[in-house]
Motif scaffolding. Sequence first.
Motif, PDB file in Angstrom:
ATOM      1  N   LYS A 145     -36.281  22.134 -26.525  1.00  0.00           N
ATOM      2  CA  LYS A 145     -37.260  21.136 -26.942  1.00  0.00           C
ATOM      3  C   LYS A 145     -37.074  19.833 -26.163  1.00  0.00           C
ATOM      4  CE  LYS A 145     -38.683  23.877 -30.278  1.00  0.00           C
ATOM      5  NZ  LYS A 145     -40.000  24.548 -30.233  1.00  0.00           N
ATOM      6  N   LYS A 146     -38.073  18.947 -26.279  1.00  0.00           N
ATOM      7  CA  LYS A 146     -38.031  17.637 -25.641  1.00  0.00           C
ATOM      8  C   LYS A 146     -37.642  16.578 -26.671  1.00  0.00           C
ATOM      9  CE  LYS A 146     -41.565  18.467 -22.094  1.00  0.00           C
ATOM     10  NZ  LYS A 146     -42.861  17.999 -21.530  1.00  0.00           N
ATOM     11  N   VAL A 147     -36.636  15.797 -26.336  1.00  0.00           N
ATOM     12  CA  VAL A 147     -36.139  14.761 -27.235  1.00  0.00           C
ATOM     13  C   VAL A 147     -36.191  13.417 -26.519  1.00  0.00           C
ATOM     14  CG1 VAL A 147     -34.158  13.927 -28.561  1.00  0.00           C
ATOM     15  CG2 VAL A 147     -34.633  16.388 -28.436  1.00  0.00           C
ATOM     16  N   GLY A 148     -36.878  12.453 -27.112  1.00  0.00           N
ATOM     17  CA  GLY A 148     -36.973  11.124 -26.524  1.00  0.00           C
ATOM     18  C   GLY A 148     -35.880  10.215 -27.062  1.00  0.00           C
ATOM     19  N   VAL A 149     -35.113   9.608 -26.168  1.00  0.00           N
ATOM     20  CA  VAL A 149     -34.057   8.680 -26.562  1.00  0.00           C
ATOM     21  C   VAL A 149     -34.148   7.421 -25.707  1.00  0.00           C
ATOM     22  CG1 VAL A 149     -32.549  10.597 -27.251  1.00  0.00           C
ATOM     23  CG2 VAL A 149     -32.283   9.577 -24.985  1.00  0.00           C
ATOM     24  N   HIS A 150     -33.545   6.361 -26.202  1.00  0.00           N
ATOM     25  CA  HIS A 150     -33.496   5.108 -25.459  1.00  0.00           C
ATOM     26  C   HIS A 150     -32.360   5.154 -24.438  1.00  0.00           C
ATOM     27  CE1 HIS A 150     -36.355   4.044 -28.423  1.00  0.00           C
ATOM     28  NE2 HIS A 150     -35.473   3.956 -29.408  1.00  0.00           N
ATOM     29  N   ALA A 151     -32.299   4.150 -23.594  1.00  0.00           N
ATOM     30  CA  ALA A 151     -31.300   4.135 -22.523  1.00  0.00           C
ATOM     31  C   ALA A 151     -29.883   4.282 -23.066  1.00  0.00           C
ATOM     32  CB  ALA A 151     -31.433   2.848 -21.710  1.00  0.00           C
ATOM     33  N   VAL A 154     -28.841   8.189 -24.029  1.00  0.00           N
ATOM     34  CA  VAL A 154     -28.807   9.322 -23.092  1.00  0.00           C
ATOM     35  C   VAL A 154     -27.414   9.936 -23.036  1.00  0.00           C
ATOM     36  CG1 VAL A 154     -29.075  10.029 -20.691  1.00  0.00           C
ATOM     37  CG2 VAL A 154     -30.727   8.437 -21.721  1.00  0.00           C
ATOM     38  N   LYS A 155     -26.402   9.101 -22.822  1.00  0.00           N
ATOM     39  CA  LYS A 155     -25.031   9.629 -22.725  1.00  0.00           C
ATOM     40  C   LYS A 155     -24.497  10.060 -24.087  1.00  0.00           C
ATOM     41  CE  LYS A 155     -23.821   7.235 -18.454  1.00  0.00           C
ATOM     42  NZ  LYS A 155     -22.949   6.223 -17.801  1.00  0.00           N
ATOM     43  N   VAL A 156     -24.978   9.427 -25.150  1.00  0.00           N
ATOM     44  CA  VAL A 156     -24.592   9.865 -26.496  1.00  0.00           C
ATOM     45  C   VAL A 156     -25.037  11.309 -26.711  1.00  0.00           C
ATOM     46  CG1 VAL A 156     -24.969   9.538 -28.969  1.00  0.00           C
ATOM     47  CG2 VAL A 156     -24.582   7.563 -27.496  1.00  0.00           C
ATOM     48  N   GLY A 221     -20.794  15.251 -34.369  1.00  0.00           N
ATOM     49  CA  GLY A 221     -19.677  14.887 -33.510  1.00  0.00           C
ATOM     50  C   GLY A 221     -19.649  13.467 -33.003  1.00  0.00           C
ATOM     51  N   TYR A 222     -20.737  12.679 -33.248  1.00  0.00           N
ATOM     52  CA  TYR A 222     -20.720  11.292 -32.785  1.00  0.00           C
ATOM     53  C   TYR A 222     -20.152  10.435 -33.916  1.00  0.00           C
ATOM     54  CZ  TYR A 222     -22.171   6.910 -30.616  1.00  0.00           C
ATOM     55  OH  TYR A 222     -22.175   5.662 -30.053  1.00  0.00           O
ATOM     56  N   LYS A 223     -18.816  10.350 -33.992  1.00  0.00           N
ATOM     57  CA  LYS A 223     -18.123   9.726 -35.116  1.00  0.00           C
ATOM     58  C   LYS A 223     -17.832   8.246 -34.863  1.00  0.00           C
ATOM     59  CE  LYS A 223     -17.718  13.607 -37.445  1.00  0.00           C
ATOM     60  NZ  LYS A 223     -18.384  13.815 -38.750  1.00  0.00           N
ATOM     61  N   ALA A 224     -18.792   7.540 -34.335  1.00  0.00           N
ATOM     62  CA  ALA A 224     -18.599   6.127 -34.025  1.00  0.00           C
ATOM     63  C   ALA A 224     -18.793   5.265 -35.265  1.00  0.00           C
ATOM     64  CB  ALA A 224     -19.576   5.690 -32.945  1.00  0.00           C
ATOM     65  N   TYR A 225     -18.093   4.151 -35.306  1.00  0.00           N
ATOM     66  CA  TYR A 225     -18.336   3.130 -36.320  1.00  0.00           C
ATOM     67  C   TYR A 225     -19.490   2.245 -35.864  1.00  0.00           C
ATOM     68  CZ  TYR A 225     -13.895   4.358 -38.541  1.00  0.00           C
ATOM     69  OH  TYR A 225     -12.883   5.025 -39.189  1.00  0.00           O
ATOM     70  N   LEU A 319     -13.630  10.282 -26.504  1.00  0.00           N
ATOM     71  CA  LEU A 319     -14.843  11.053 -26.224  1.00  0.00           C
ATOM     72  C   LEU A 319     -15.862  10.214 -25.457  1.00  0.00           C
ATOM     73  CD1 LEU A 319     -15.448  13.071 -29.516  1.00  0.00           C
ATOM     74  CD2 LEU A 319     -15.018  14.019 -27.238  1.00  0.00           C
ATOM     75  N   MET A 320     -15.972   8.942 -25.822  1.00  0.00           N
ATOM     76  CA  MET A 320     -16.905   8.062 -25.121  1.00  0.00           C
ATOM     77  C   MET A 320     -16.531   7.914 -23.660  1.00  0.00           C
ATOM     78  SD  MET A 320     -17.666   5.028 -27.875  1.00  0.00           S
ATOM     79  CE  MET A 320     -18.688   5.301 -29.329  1.00  0.00           C
ATOM     80  N   ALA A 321     -15.228   7.821 -23.389  1.00  0.00           N
ATOM     81  CA  ALA A 321     -14.785   7.736 -21.997  1.00  0.00           C
ATOM     82  C   ALA A 321     -15.041   9.061 -21.270  1.00  0.00           C
ATOM     83  CB  ALA A 321     -13.306   7.373 -21.949  1.00  0.00           C
ATOM     84  N   GLN A 322     -14.795  10.168 -21.949  1.00  0.00           N
ATOM     85  CA  GLN A 322     -14.991  11.487 -21.341  1.00  0.00           C
ATOM     86  C   GLN A 322     -16.436  11.704 -20.919  1.00  0.00           C
ATOM     87  OE1 GLN A 322     -13.680  14.731 -23.857  1.00  0.00           O
ATOM     88  NE2 GLN A 322     -14.852  16.260 -22.718  1.00  0.00           N
ATOM     89  N   TYR A 323     -17.383  11.203 -21.713  1.00  0.00           N
ATOM     90  CA  TYR A 323     -18.803  11.433 -21.427  1.00  0.00           C
ATOM     91  C   TYR A 323     -19.489  10.226 -20.775  1.00  0.00           C
ATOM     92  CZ  TYR A 323     -18.570  15.880 -23.831  1.00  0.00           C
ATOM     93  OH  TYR A 323     -18.250  17.172 -24.180  1.00  0.00           O
ATOM     94  N   GLY A 324     -18.691   9.267 -20.314  1.00  0.00           N
ATOM     95  CA  GLY A 324     -19.231   8.174 -19.518  1.00  0.00           C
ATOM     96  C   GLY A 324     -19.965   7.103 -20.293  1.00  0.00           C
TER      97      GLY A 324
END
Length: 345
Positions: A145-151, A154-156, A221-225, A319-324
């Motif tokens: 599917k197509k998913v629209g995200v903001h800038a 994208v990396k999230v 999996g996006y366990k950010a505060y 994880l944030m560093a791993q995925y840029g």
Amino acid sequence: MAINRRSLLKLTGYFGAATAASLSWPQLKKLEAAELPPEMPPIIMQLDWKFNVQFAGLLLADYLGLYRQKGVTVSLKPWESDMIVPDVVAANPMMIGCSEQNLILDAQAKGAPLKAIATMFQASPYALMTLPNSNLTTLTDLVGKKVGVHADGVKVMELVKGVNGLNSEAIEIIEIPYENKLDRLINGELDALQCYAVDEPIGFAQRVGEAPILLPMDQYGYKAYAQVFFTTDALLQQHPELIQAFLAASFEGWQRALADIPGTAKLVAETYAEKGSKYTDVDYQQKSLELVGEYVMRGIQPSQIGLIVPEQWQQTTDLMAQYGIIATAPGLEASLDLSLWTGNE
């Protein structure tokens, strides 16, 4: 994901017995200043968005005089266009800010003398929403599917796909601006859309007449505060007692806000919201605060409000560093100072 009424009633019950009677609208009253400790220098609290119930605890602490009771003078400042809050705070030693975990980490990785000290939200409200009748209810439903995200999303989404064992091409990610994004979902151009789960789904429901399906990314999996309090090393070193007073008043404000959601929403809409903005809609603000409360209290006990778990912080950082999402991963000692808030004990 609709509003969980059972959780909301439980949440309100946490704080209601002690404070609801004194907060019911229109009996809401400012508190008289208690005998104050020696005067401390004033500070600025820089928010990362406009005045609305995402900051209900702080706005109520301001209105009721809770900061002054603790002996600190706090000026709450709303976000301004193009402002990067960690950069602003780093340049102003007598300032506290709030921001998403990734933005604080990015500033720290670039050498900014900042540390996170507590958090308002236990999870990021970053979510995807799909049309009510779409039957797209899980991440795997979005394959192909197509998913629209903001800038900033994208990396999230690369992180989310990676953590869930999906290859990079499994879901087509399209970077989109904020303008007219709902139109692109409603007309079928996009299958799902990035949103902030404590606010945007309410606007969608008002327009469409039915709530969207929500896929909260913290469940994938996006366990950010989020809405993380942070400040400068200089303020931490020179005035730790000031920061303690600020945090104590702020989280008391949150406890009181969640004890009387209708009254707090009305206060914020009528007293603090920018005139002419959607945030002056009391019903909108009440529904938003119900959702906000879920994020403030997610997975914790009342005594733990404001808690940051160091292991979760560091795992997400790595994880944030791993995925840029950030260039490098600061260590805990360079990133956190949790010594000034009891919720972190």
